[in-house]
Scaffold this active site. Structure first.
Site, short mmCIF file in Angstrom:
data_model
loop_
_atom_site.label_atom_id
_atom_site.label_comp_id
_atom_site.label_asym_id
_atom_site.label_seq_id
_atom_site.Cartn_x
_atom_site.Cartn_y
_atom_site.Cartn_z
N TYR A 196 0.84 -1.40 -0.01
CA TYR A 196 -0.26 -0.13 0.25
C TYR A 196 0.91 1.25 0.05
O TYR A 196 0.36 2.42 -0.18
CB TYR A 196 -0.95 0.08 1.19
CG TYR A 196 -0.39 0.13 2.54
CD1 TYR A 196 0.12 -0.81 3.24
CD2 TYR A 196 -0.28 1.53 2.98
CE1 TYR A 196 0.83 -0.58 4.48
CE2 TYR A 196 0.47 1.83 4.19
CZ TYR A 196 0.86 0.84 5.08
OH TYR A 196 1.29 1.00 6.40
N THR A 201 8.73 2.58 8.19
CA THR A 201 8.96 3.06 9.56
C THR A 201 9.70 2.03 10.42
O THR A 201 9.39 1.00 10.31
CB THR A 201 7.42 3.40 10.11
OG1 THR A 201 6.73 3.94 9.33
CG2 THR A 201 7.52 3.83 11.50
N VAL A 258 1.57 8.02 5.03
CA VAL A 258 0.16 7.91 4.06
C VAL A 258 -0.83 7.28 4.94
O VAL A 258 -0.51 6.72 5.98
CB VAL A 258 0.51 6.79 2.88
CG1 VAL A 258 1.36 7.49 1.88
CG2 VAL A 258 1.15 5.45 3.47
N LYS A 279 9.23 9.95 12.28
CA LYS A 279 8.23 9.27 12.29
C LYS A 279 7.66 8.33 13.31
O LYS A 279 6.26 8.26 13.51
CB LYS A 279 8.80 8.19 11.09
CG LYS A 279 7.62 7.15 10.66
CD LYS A 279 6.42 7.86 9.82
CE LYS A 279 5.17 6.73 9.76
NZ LYS A 279 4.11 7.39 9.35
N ASN A 304 3.69 9.48 15.44
CA ASN A 304 2.64 8.34 15.63
C ASN A 304 2.27 8.34 17.16
O ASN A 304 1.29 8.14 17.65
CB ASN A 304 2.55 7.10 14.98
CG ASN A 304 2.22 7.66 13.49
OD1 ASN A 304 1.52 8.77 13.41
ND2 ASN A 304 2.65 6.78 12.70
N ARG A 348 0.35 11.11 18.61
CA ARG A 348 -1.29 10.83 18.37
C ARG A 348 -1.59 9.90 19.35
O ARG A 348 -2.66 10.06 19.89
CB ARG A 348 -1.34 10.55 17.01
CG ARG A 348 -2.92 10.39 16.46
CD ARG A 348 -2.88 10.38 14.99
NE ARG A 348 -4.26 10.36 14.64
CZ ARG A 348 -5.02 11.15 14.49
NH1 ARG A 348 -4.80 12.40 14.48
NH2 ARG A 348 -6.39 11.09 14.02
N CYS A 372 -0.42 1.80 11.96
CA CYS A 372 0.41 3.01 12.26
C CYS A 372 0.78 2.87 13.72
O CYS A 372 1.66 2.74 14.30
CB CYS A 372 0.44 4.11 11.77
SG CYS A 372 0.34 4.18 9.74
N LYS A 426 1.42 0.55 16.52
CA LYS A 426 2.86 -0.08 16.19
C LYS A 426 4.03 0.96 16.69
O LYS A 426 4.88 0.78 17.29
CB LYS A 426 3.03 -0.65 14.77
CG LYS A 426 4.34 -1.16 14.27
CD LYS A 426 4.40 -1.36 12.96
CE LYS A 426 4.04 -0.60 12.09
NZ LYS A 426 5.18 0.29 11.42
N1 SAJ Z 1 -8.79 7.44 16.91
C1 SAJ Z 1 -9.54 7.47 18.00
N2 SAJ Z 1 -9.50 8.88 18.48
C2 SAJ Z 1 -8.89 9.97 17.56
C3 SAJ Z 1 -8.24 9.65 16.35
C4 SAJ Z 1 -8.46 8.19 15.80
O1 SAJ Z 1 -9.83 6.94 18.89
O2 SAJ Z 1 -9.04 11.24 18.09
C5 SAJ Z 1 -8.44 6.09 16.48
C6 SAJ Z 1 -9.32 5.61 15.33
O3 SAJ Z 1 -10.69 5.16 15.46
C7 SAJ Z 1 -8.33 4.38 14.72
C8 SAJ Z 1 -7.09 4.77 15.36
O4 SAJ Z 1 -7.06 5.55 16.28
O5 SAJ Z 1 -8.89 3.15 15.20
C9 SAJ Z 1 -6.16 5.36 14.08
O6 SAJ Z 1 -6.75 6.28 13.75
P1 SAJ Z 1 -5.89 7.39 12.80
O7 SAJ Z 1 -6.96 8.68 12.55
O8 SAJ Z 1 -4.74 8.02 13.40
O9 SAJ Z 1 -5.76 6.78 11.35
P2 SAJ Z 1 -4.41 6.11 10.93
O10 SAJ Z 1 -4.15 5.02 11.44
O11 SAJ Z 1 -4.55 5.73 9.56
O12 SAJ Z 1 -3.35 7.26 10.99
C10 SAJ Z 1 -2.65 7.76 9.98
C11 SAJ Z 1 -1.15 8.26 10.50
N3 SAJ Z 1 -0.45 8.71 9.48
C12 SAJ Z 1 0.54 8.12 8.98
O13 SAJ Z 1 1.27 7.27 9.77
C13 SAJ Z 1 1.33 8.79 7.82
C14 SAJ Z 1 -1.21 9.23 11.49
O14 SAJ Z 1 0.02 9.74 11.62
C15 SAJ Z 1 -2.29 10.46 10.93
O15 SAJ Z 1 -2.06 11.44 12.07
C16 SAJ Z 1 -3.51 9.84 10.54
O16 SAJ Z 1 -3.35 8.95 9.83
C17 SAJ Z 1 -4.15 10.83 10.10
O17 SAJ Z 1 -5.35 11.49 10.64
O18 SAJ Z 1 -3.78 11.77 9.12
#
Ligand code: SAJ
Length: 453
Positions: free
Chosen positions: A34, A146, A181, A232, A236, A239, A286, A289
């Site tokens: 991907y 990563t 991504v 990187k 994450n 977040r 992401c 992990k």
């Molecule tokens: N989630 C919560 N509360 C939040 C945000 C997310 O519970 O406030 C949960 C979601 O339901 C999900 C998980 O966390 O189960 C991850 O959600 P995500 O929005 O972080 O989505 P990802 O996992 O696709 O994260 C990616 C990451 N991008 C990359 O690694 C390049 C992250 O760094 C980005 O911040 C995120 O996308 C984004 O929102 O762009």
């Protein structure tokens, strides 16, 4: 290092940079998943000759027919792949010996962690061991996967040097440029998000920037490899900690009979605050992990990590907090989990996605089944869980919403309640937090809202 050797290397790097700028440089991408596939397509579309190396023969066959093997909605990817394959800019193979002609090799293989949160570098090591014997003189190798801080120095460089007999910065060049991504936005992310460009030397970073300029329309920030590895994994981990705070605040609000959804709205009115969304768990490829990869980078450095592991444990435990709400709701009807029939809405890790990697729902389902509940799962995006929600709700004792798929926001609540044996609705994502279900008709429990006893 003697001046002549240094000059020779700088000359070689300068020649490579010129060939990159003129697009004469031949590229390779190892790992057409991907991340690797969209990257290969974008460099091909920019005018480079790109060779994709992939161990799964079926995936190679599909790609060489111009058909994307990637499931899920990836706007523009299928069309772009067909275009670059048809104009012979991209070719895929399983054969590593084809790499001998490649000037730049990108590595985009999986770097998971195991059940003990230790990185599993089998795919990375395999790619490096297969590449090394075929590494072209003065080639540039860039790891986009990563990886834990220190991996370039402790794993990548030693394997390439030992297996190729070449020396870094003399016979080949090395860098780390982590991908940023999100599934569903692969192409747009690759071109619109800034990239941290970690070079083993500053000159290598500059040469890498001349490459990424062809596909990235955002900042390309030069730095060293370990900084790139830290950035990187830290972005994450950051977040994950933010989400964990929202989740712990939700549990506080539940205990104090308050409403976290209102609390966070008001807290976020305070400048510089940004309480994230509490929820039924944190899944994906992401966020669960990368904090462990960051922690692994200091495994031998006696750095006492508390916040990052604690955030992971809080977020991993959220599906069980949802199960507790369910248990309490059933108890008000003198029902146990044992023998109850539960309809779970949502299996993907993210709303309106078909990606179920590290799905929090899996944790919930395992727990409920251990408690001898009968569990039915619905998900509109995952083939084995597709179905009609109201039909699936027939004779269920409760509904648990785990993913905020759009379909669930407009569900016919009256028909749903009629189908259920007990009017229990557990809202794991707060989708009805601002419009709670009628207390006269439902036993509605929402994560982060009080009165759940
Ligand atoms: N989630 C919560 N509360 C939040 C945000 C997310 O519970 O406030 C949960 C979601 O339901 C999900 C998980 O966390 O189960 C991850 O959600 P995500 O929005 O972080 O989505 P990802 O996992 O696709 O994260 C990616 C990451 N991008 C990359 O690694 C390049 C992250 O760094 C980005 O911040 C995120 O996308 C984004 O929102 O762009």
């Amino acid at each position: 290092m003697e001046a002549s050797v240094i000059n020779e290397n700088l000359l070689a790097l300068s020649n490579l940079k010129q060939n990159i700028e003129s697009k004469k440089a031949k590229l390779a991408v190892i790992g057409l998943g991907y991340v690797g596939l969209p990257v290969a397509c974008m460099f091909s579309d920019a005018g480079f000759d790109v060779l994709g190396v992939e161990i799964i023969q079926e995936r190679v066959n599909k790609i060489n027919q111009g058909i994307s093997p990637i499931e899920g909605k990836e706007p523009g990817l299928a069309e772009l792949l067909a275009k670059v394959v048809n104009n012979n800019k991209l070719k895929a193979t399983t054969q590593y010996d084809a790499l001998t002609t490649r000037d730049v090799i990108l590595i985009d293989v999986e770097t998971p962690v195991d059940e003990n949160n230790i990185p599993r570098y089998e795919a990375l090591r395999s790619a490096l061991n297969s590449l090394a014997p075929h590494l072209k003189q003065h080639a540039l190798v860039i790891v986009e996967s990563t990886i834990a801080p220190g991996t370039m120095r402790e794993v990548v460089q030693p394997i390439l040097e030992e297996k190729s007999g070449k020396r870094v910065n003399i016979d080949f060049f090395l860098g780390n440029c982590p991908e940023r991504v999100m599934p569903g936005k692969l192409l747009s992310n690759l071109c619109s998000l800034s990239r941290v460009v970690g070079g083993n030397t500053p000159q290598t970073a500059e040469t890498m920037i001349s490459l990424y300029q062809h596909i990235v329309q955002a900042d390309l920030d030069p730095t060293d490899c370990v900084t790139a590895e830290i950035v990187k994994t830290a972005e994450n981990a950051y977040r994950d900690v933010q989400i964990a705070f929202a989740n712990e605040l939700a549990l506080i609000c539940q205990a104090l009979d308050s409403d976290v959804w209102r609390v966070r709205e008001l807290v976020n009115k305070s400048p510089g605050r940004n309480v994230h969304l509490p929820g039924a768990g944190v899944g994906g490829h992401c966020i669960p992990k990368d904090p462990w990869l960051l922690a692994y980078g200091v495994k031998d450095k006696h750095v006492p990590l508390h916040l990052i592991p604690a955030a992971r444990h809080i977020n991993d435990h959220m599906p069980i907090e949802v199960a507790k709400l369910l248990k309490h709701a059933l108890a008000t009807c003198k029902k146990n989990l044992q023998g109850s029939r539960i309809l779970v809405l949502g299996y993907a890790y993210l709303e309106n996605s078909d990606d179920d990697r590290n799905s929090p729902t899996k944790t919930l389902v395992d727990y409920l089944q251990k408690e001898n509940a009968e569990v039915i799962v619905h998900d509109p995006f995952i083939s084995q869980y597709k179905g009609h929600v109201i039909h699936l709700a027939e004779n269920a004792h409760a509904v648990v919403l785990m993913v905020a798929h759009s379909e669930y926001l407009t569900i016919d609540l009256e028909r749903l309640r009629t189908a259920l044996r007990l009017p229990i609705f557990i809202d794991g994502r707060g989708v009805f937090a601002h419009h709670p279900l009628d207390e006269e008709e439902w036993i509605y429990r929402c994560l982060g809202k009080g009165n759940n006893e």
